[in-house]
Design an enzyme around this catalytic site. Sequence first.
Site, mmCIF file in Angstrom:
data_model
loop_
_atom_site.group_PDB
_atom_site.id
_atom_site.type_symbol
_atom_site.label_atom_id
_atom_site.label_comp_id
_atom_site.label_asym_id
_atom_site.label_seq_id
_atom_site.Cartn_x
_atom_site.Cartn_y
_atom_site.Cartn_z
ATOM 1 N N THR A 118 1.599 -4.978 -5.416
ATOM 2 C CA THR A 118 2.803 -4.162 -5.609
ATOM 3 C C THR A 118 4.019 -4.793 -4.933
ATOM 4 O O THR A 118 3.927 -5.334 -3.828
ATOM 5 C CB THR A 118 2.573 -2.748 -5.053
ATOM 6 O OG1 THR A 118 1.442 -2.175 -5.708
ATOM 7 C CG2 THR A 118 3.784 -1.868 -5.284
ATOM 8 N N PRO A 152 8.655 -4.327 -4.590
ATOM 9 C CA PRO A 152 9.722 -3.331 -4.725
ATOM 10 C C PRO A 152 10.056 -3.005 -6.181
ATOM 11 O O PRO A 152 10.430 -1.877 -6.500
ATOM 12 C CB PRO A 152 10.905 -3.993 -4.011
ATOM 13 C CG PRO A 152 10.265 -4.871 -2.979
ATOM 14 C CD PRO A 152 9.011 -5.388 -3.629
ATOM 15 N N GLY A 153 9.881 -3.985 -7.092
ATOM 16 C CA GLY A 153 10.197 -3.754 -8.501
ATOM 17 C C GLY A 153 9.015 -3.843 -9.434
ATOM 18 O O GLY A 153 9.190 -3.926 -10.654
ATOM 19 N N SER A 172 2.638 -0.384 -11.197
ATOM 20 C CA SER A 172 1.593 -0.382 -12.224
ATOM 21 C C SER A 172 1.797 -1.498 -13.240
ATOM 22 O O SER A 172 0.843 -1.977 -13.849
ATOM 23 C CB SER A 172 1.569 0.979 -12.942
ATOM 24 O OG SER A 172 1.192 2.004 -12.051
ATOM 25 N N GLU A 202 -11.469 -0.606 -8.218
ATOM 26 C CA GLU A 202 -10.584 0.179 -7.365
ATOM 27 C C GLU A 202 -10.488 1.623 -7.851
ATOM 28 O O GLU A 202 -10.513 2.574 -7.054
ATOM 29 C CB GLU A 202 -9.201 -0.460 -7.349
ATOM 30 C CG GLU A 202 -8.169 0.274 -6.518
ATOM 31 C CD GLU A 202 -6.854 -0.480 -6.431
ATOM 32 O OE1 GLU A 202 -5.849 0.153 -6.053
ATOM 33 O OE2 GLU A 202 -6.833 -1.694 -6.743
ATOM 34 N N GLY A 248 -3.252 30.649 3.412
ATOM 35 C CA GLY A 248 -2.054 31.384 3.798
ATOM 36 C C GLY A 248 -1.173 30.579 4.737
ATOM 37 O O GLY A 248 -1.058 29.351 4.617
ATOM 38 N N GLY A 269 -3.193 2.812 -7.364
ATOM 39 C CA GLY A 269 -4.275 2.278 -8.177
ATOM 40 C C GLY A 269 -4.086 2.484 -9.662
ATOM 41 O O GLY A 269 -4.993 2.213 -10.453
ATOM 42 N N GLU A 273 -0.219 8.742 -15.601
ATOM 43 C CA GLU A 273 0.381 8.483 -16.905
ATOM 44 C C GLU A 273 -0.088 7.151 -17.479
ATOM 45 O O GLU A 273 -0.409 7.051 -18.675
ATOM 46 C CB GLU A 273 1.909 8.510 -16.791
ATOM 47 C CG GLU A 273 2.494 9.863 -16.429
ATOM 48 C CD GLU A 273 2.325 10.247 -14.961
ATOM 49 O OE1 GLU A 273 2.493 11.432 -14.634
ATOM 50 O OE2 GLU A 273 2.012 9.359 -14.132
#
Length: 390
Positions: A137, A139-140, A143, A254, A351, A375, A379
């Site tokens: 992964t 910053p840009g 997935s 994974e 509660g 992972g 969607e």
Amino acid sequence: MSTQVSGNDMPSVYLEEEHELLRAQIRRFVDEEIKPHALQWEQDGMVPREVLQRMGQLGFLGIRYPAEYGGSDLNTLATVILAEELGRSTFSGVAITVLVHTDMASVHLFNGGSPTLRDRFMPDVVAGKKIVAVGVTEPGAGSDVKAIRTTACRDGDSYVLNGAKMFITNGVHANLYCIAAVTNPEARPSQRLSMLLVEKATPGFRVGRALDKHGWRSSDTAELLFEDCRVPAENLLGEEGHGFYAIMRNFQNERIVIGAMAMGEAQAAIEITLDWVTQRQAFGAPLWSKQAIRQRLAMLAAKVAAGRQLVYHSAWLVTKGIDATKEVSMVKAYCGELVNEVMYDCLQFHGGMGYMRESAIERMTRDARVQSIGGGTTEVMLEEVAKRMR
């Protein structure tokens, strides 16, 4: 017999006696060596490395690795048991610390490393002396793995690595990092990436910052920075240009692990809530006397039982060498959403106490939120299922 769900044993035809013996051993370790101390680890933002080494000594970190490296040579179902029981600990930051090391990061070294690399590092990985992180992964790029921008340019007997990785579990305190980088920007998107093994002390590599998270507080998470970081060419994991396929291959593993972990969390939440509602008095009677509460918990128990069997079935398909991409994507989508549904209702039934930081269910609810994100988001997983429905 399998673990308890709300007081009822739930056996599975997929599990053998060795799996249940492993379960008992892991559960004992969780009860004796994780639960009594993990609140402090939440404060510290990490799992002590001596705890991971103890897990290595007990064989928990090498379940599916060969005996030559100190492993147990077991199968995917055994990993599912590890993930489920760690999820049941109620401290998912501890669980993800272990599972990233065992089933999301070190697998790249084992699958793609040369015999020299494996002989050099795998014994210490299995023993918990060297902890591994995986850097995919950015910053840009999450997935969408093909959007990775970190580069690794070949220069003589080295690769020069430049770029950044974000949200990296074990990133602060790991010793080894399996990093995805673009080695051939002119190739097709699926053939641009390669995986490289980077050691902690490599010049040009540094931990940019430790990240402060909503949940998984006992898991160290980091931003990683690479600035003209020179990595030996022999640290290439697998073939150059085959990194995308290595990542996709391991995503299957994974996602099964995350699904199993989520179902362990859900089981524990239901058990904790059952204990609470049978003791907590409201309007002159225990909360359990309210039909709405009883039936809601019963339905959640049924859904979790179904989710567990889906996890086991998918893992069994993998052990048989059957393509289970569709089923594993279902696991990740279904279990990631279900654990959040379970936590929402269990916190509701607690509660006001459920909203207090001293409550286990409050911590578990925060921890579970990422299960539908990390992972592979729900969607994205549903799109993977949809592709295979026609």
